[in-house]
Design a protein around this motif. Structure first.
Motif, mmCIF file in Angstrom:
data_model
loop_
_atom_site.group_PDB
_atom_site.id
_atom_site.type_symbol
_atom_site.label_atom_id
_atom_site.label_comp_id
_atom_site.label_asym_id
_atom_site.label_seq_id
_atom_site.Cartn_x
_atom_site.Cartn_y
_atom_site.Cartn_z
ATOM 1 N N VAL A 1 -22.126 32.287 56.573
ATOM 2 C CA VAL A 1 -21.455 32.956 57.691
ATOM 3 C C VAL A 1 -22.139 34.294 57.886
ATOM 4 N N ALA A 2 -22.747 34.488 59.057
ATOM 5 C CA ALA A 2 -23.513 35.700 59.347
ATOM 6 C C ALA A 2 -22.676 36.658 60.184
ATOM 7 N N GLY B 1 -25.084 41.219 58.023
ATOM 8 C CA GLY B 1 -24.743 40.784 56.673
ATOM 9 C C GLY B 1 -24.480 39.298 56.670
ATOM 10 N N ALA B 2 -24.209 38.749 55.507
ATOM 11 C CA ALA B 2 -23.948 37.312 55.413
ATOM 12 C C ALA B 2 -23.073 37.016 54.209
ATOM 13 N N CYS B 3 -22.354 35.916 54.313
ATOM 14 C CA CYS B 3 -21.579 35.381 53.192
ATOM 15 C C CYS B 3 -22.093 33.973 52.919
ATOM 16 N N VAL B 4 -22.563 33.757 51.704
ATOM 17 C CA VAL B 4 -23.097 32.448 51.305
ATOM 18 C C VAL B 4 -21.994 31.673 50.588
ATOM 19 N N ILE B 5 -21.695 30.485 51.085
ATOM 20 C CA ILE B 5 -20.695 29.614 50.476
ATOM 21 C C ILE B 5 -21.421 28.476 49.775
ATOM 22 N N VAL C 1 -22.758 29.857 60.584
ATOM 23 C CA VAL C 1 -21.835 30.380 61.588
ATOM 24 C C VAL C 1 -22.220 31.821 61.892
ATOM 25 N N ILE C 2 -22.402 32.131 63.169
ATOM 26 C CA ILE C 2 -22.756 33.479 63.597
ATOM 27 C C ILE C 2 -21.516 34.145 64.176
#
Length: 411
Positions: A222-223, A230-234, A338-339
């Protein structure tokens, strides 16, 4: 004496409460029979635990459905107004405080632009506490009805340990000169409410995976696009943090060695080319004195009108963004990217086709074919909702544990 590593009766009870509460929260309303099928718990356990949750006022009966030849089955759901959540987004240009019920309905919000002092930590803490006071006053909800305050920050968060982990959270925000800021301790001095602190992109990621465009995916990125990136890596359903919780600082990966100076002090970062602040700075025809959002809106309007400088700038941004997304695809092999973020959603409808094309051109063909690239469905203020998921997570994992002050008020 309890053997180390062995679950106690209390642990098992808490686990069963958590299992049923999560099912009802994300999939409800459900009948007791449906809960038994979904969880594998015995009919006796279902009866006992739902009885406890009903007695605690955490769930309620909400109608019935016909069964095959028997009595109608009673449906259960989580009580939406049994407790409330506060989410705080410490953004690049403002601090936003939102108050939500358990159904994620935003009951009130308070927006405070950052003044000339910028991210002075004392000023930020003042804005958070002012916003918290305002949203409670507007709704008439008391502090005793609030499960906790989740705070999303644009920086690396050193998480504390134990039930009061938020109190010891320390933030490293290199782009705005926060060096080991004890934000948890500073906020604890201003509010008795339970505190939860995390990186804003990670809170957005949690919200998207639970309620937005990430639903159903086990591996995703999720960017967050705003002033910065920033980003969240799942990974396999869980947020990937790395050794010191700094995983996901995607905006500071390099797209041009020796390139533009970034706010972090380095050169050639992705953020220095595609962040909203950088795009407005790079546009020669930016309206003088305009805010960042107004400047980006003007850039988009100029591109839509076919002005060459604006078109070229956004075309370059789309290619750089697509190439950076290709790196994420090659590194993490996600099902979905996902942006989100206010800038990402503002520019997304124009840039997304070119971003997808660039990602296809730069990524390895096989993993690219398995990855969808899409826009957030939660809107530009989703970090606030994401921050509110921090106390919600604790509530669900604990089996509906209420803070001590809330328990006394209910009694």
């Amino acid at each position: 004496m309890t053997t180390r590593g062995k679950q106690t009766v209390r642990d098992l009870r808490r686990g069963s409460r958590s299992t049923l509460l999560r099912r009802l929260y994300f999939e409800g309303p459900l009948s007791r029979q449906e809960l038994g099928t979904a969880t594998g718990l015995s009919a006796g356990s279902i009866s006992n635990v739902t009885g406890e949750l009903l007695a605690d006022g955490l769930i309620e009966e909400c109608g019935s459905v016909d069964s095959d030849g028997g009595r109608p089955r009673i449906l259960l759901r989580v009580v939406p107004d049994r407790a409330h959540l506060v989410g705080v987004d410490i953004g690049e240009t403002q601090v936003r405080v939102g108050l939500f019920d358990l159904a994620r309905t935003e009951l009130a919000a308070s927006d405070h632009p950052l003044d000339e002092t910028g991210h002075d930590v004392g000023h930020v803490v003042d804005l958070i506490t002012t916003g918290l006071t305002e949203v409670l006053a507007r709704t008439g909800i008391t502090a005793e009805e609030v499960l906790g305050v989740g705070v999303g920050v644009p920086g690396i968060v050193e998480q504390g340990a134990g039930p009061d982990a938020g109190d010891t959270a320390v933030v490293h925000g290199q782009t705005f000169d926060w060096n080991a800021v004890p934000l948890g301790r500073l906020l604890r001095a201003r509010t008795p409410l339970p505190l939860f602190v995390d990186n804003g992109a990670k809170t957005l990621g949690q919200a998207e995976m639970w309620f937005g465009a990430g639903q159903g995916a086990r591996n995703a990125v999720v960017a967050l696009f705003g002033s910065g990136v920033g980003a969240c890596v799942i990974a396999d359903g869980a947020r990937f943090r790395g050794a010191t919780s700094s995983a996901g600082e995607w905006g500071h990966t390099k797209v041009h060695v020796g390139g533009r100076r970034c706010r972090c002090g380095s050169r050639g970062c992705l953020e220095a080319y595609v962040g909203a602040e950088a795009l407005v700075e790079r546009w020669a025809d930016a309206p003088p004195g305009a805010s960042e959002k107004a400047g980006l809106a003007a850039l988009l309007a100029a591109a839509e009108a076919g002005r060459p400088g604006a078109v070229a700038l956004l075309d370059e941004a789309a290619e750089l963004l697509g190439a950076a997304i290709a790196d994420l695809i090659n590194l993490f092999n996600p099902e979905r990217i996902v942006i989100g973020g206010w800038a990402g959603l503002m520019l997304g409808p124009r840039l997304l086709p070119a971003v997808r094309d660039a990602a296809t051109a730069y990524a390895l063909a096989f993993p690219r074919a398995q990855t969808t690239i899409t826009l957030s469905r939660l809107g530009p203020d989703a970090v606030t909702l994401g921050a509110a998921t921090l106390p919600l997570t604790h509530f669900l994992e604990s089996g509906g544990e209420l803070p001590r002050h809330a328990t006394r008020a209910a009694g």
